[in-house]
Structures are given as C-alpha cells and as structure tokens.
Design a protein around this motif. Structure first.
Motif, PDB file in Angstrom:
ATOM      1  N   LYS A  22     -11.248  -7.084  -0.958  1.00 50.73           N
ATOM      2  CA  LYS A  22     -10.229  -6.139  -1.430  1.00 50.73           C
ATOM      3  C   LYS A  22      -8.843  -6.566  -0.950  1.00 50.73           C
ATOM      4  N   TYR A  61      -5.595  -7.384  -3.148  1.00 52.08           N
ATOM      5  CA  TYR A  61      -4.290  -6.758  -2.912  1.00 52.08           C
ATOM      6  C   TYR A  61      -3.191  -7.811  -2.786  1.00 52.08           C
ATOM      7  N   SER A 103       0.081  -8.294  -5.057  1.00 52.86           N
ATOM      8  CA  SER A 103       1.404  -8.321  -4.439  1.00 52.86           C
ATOM      9  C   SER A 103       2.205  -9.537  -4.902  1.00 52.86           C
ATOM     10  N   ILE A 128       1.766  -2.122  -1.545  1.00 49.80           N
ATOM     11  CA  ILE A 128       0.479  -2.813  -1.368  1.00 49.80           C
ATOM     12  C   ILE A 128       0.267  -3.213   0.089  1.00 49.80           C
ATOM     13  N   TRP A 176      -1.534  -0.623   2.028  1.00 49.75           N
ATOM     14  CA  TRP A 176      -2.972  -0.627   1.784  1.00 49.75           C
ATOM     15  C   TRP A 176      -3.635  -1.784   2.522  1.00 49.75           C
ATOM     16  N   ILE A 177      -2.973  -2.917   2.555  1.00 51.56           N
ATOM     17  CA  ILE A 177      -3.509  -4.076   3.290  1.00 51.56           C
ATOM     18  C   ILE A 177      -3.617  -3.738   4.774  1.00 51.56           C
TER      19      ILE A 177
END
Length: 147
Positions: A101, A105, A109, A119, A122-123
C-alpha cells in the motif's frame, strides 16, 4: 426529576456519570482489541483492509475465514494463526500488505504531485502501522522464548 438510570440510557445527555461509565468501558478494551480496531480504521492505520484483503491474508496461513464484519474476520485470523503457530507468518503477510500500500501511495504521489502532502500523511500512518507490526513480532519472539 430524572432518574439516573434514565439518563444513562440516553448517550446524548451530558451527564458526568454517563461520561465516567463510557471512560470505564474504553479502559476495559484490551490491547488486542485496540490493534484490531486500528487495523480496521483507515484514518488511524493509513490503509484500508477490505474483506477480500483479509481473506487473502488468511489464505496465506491456510485459514479460510468466513466473510462477515472486518473486525470479526481479523479476530478469527489472529485466533487461528495463534492456534496454528503461524502468528509470525500472519504478521509478515500483514506487513507485506501494508508495504504494498505504501508503494502504491508513493506511485500516486509521484503521478499527482499536488496530492503529495495529503498522501504523505497516509504513508506516515502506514509506516507507523509497520512499526507496530514489527513490535508485535518482537514481542511474539520474546514471549515465545518464555513459554
């Protein structure tokens, strides 16, 4: 005027006793339940584990978990992986899923630079999840040597 029991039934009442009871319920949540909850809340974990993702991770340790609520499916996989002495394999596969995932991401990006800041959040969450999985694996090894 109001009976305290009636106030407890209404979660919208701003009642000190209700708030204290809710805090007690939250404290009773086990570490295991917090981990399962974290895995099923994308805003906290940085990833979304769908039911099919959970089934696929289960298949990697030989478990065909029935489809139902995601939390329950994860609990089943944790339970069976422990029973089958496959917890480390399960955690490795979960970590690999999260790493995949993160890779996706990063590709997003790069493809859409204006979203890089969003993003990256989220990373960061997903990387924190990987650190948690690593800690779980280390604890598993430590406890495995004790028992």
């Amino acid at each position: 005027m109001f009976d305290e029991k009636d106030l407890m039934k209404n979660p919208f009442q701003t009642n000190k006793k209700f708030q204290e009871n809710m805090m007690d319920l939250m404290k009773e949540e086990s570490e295991f339940e917090r981990i399962v909850k974290l895995l099923t809340i994308p805003a906290k974990s940085g990833i979304y584990l769908s039911k099919i993702d959970i089934k696929r991770i289960g298949y990697t340790i030989g478990v065909d978990v029935p489809v139902r609520e995601r939390r329950e499916m994860l609990k089943d996989i944790f339970y069976y992986s422990k029973q089958m002495n496959a917890m480390e394999t399960f955690l490795d596969n979960l970590k690999k899923f999260v790493e995949d995932k993160i890779y996706q991401y990063r590709e997003l990006s790069e493809s859409f630079p204006k979203t890089a800041n969003i993003i990256q959040e989220w990373i960061n969450k997903a990387e924190n999840l990987i650190r948690l999985i690593e800690r779980m694996k280390n604890e598993l090894k430590t406890l495995g040597n004790i028992y």
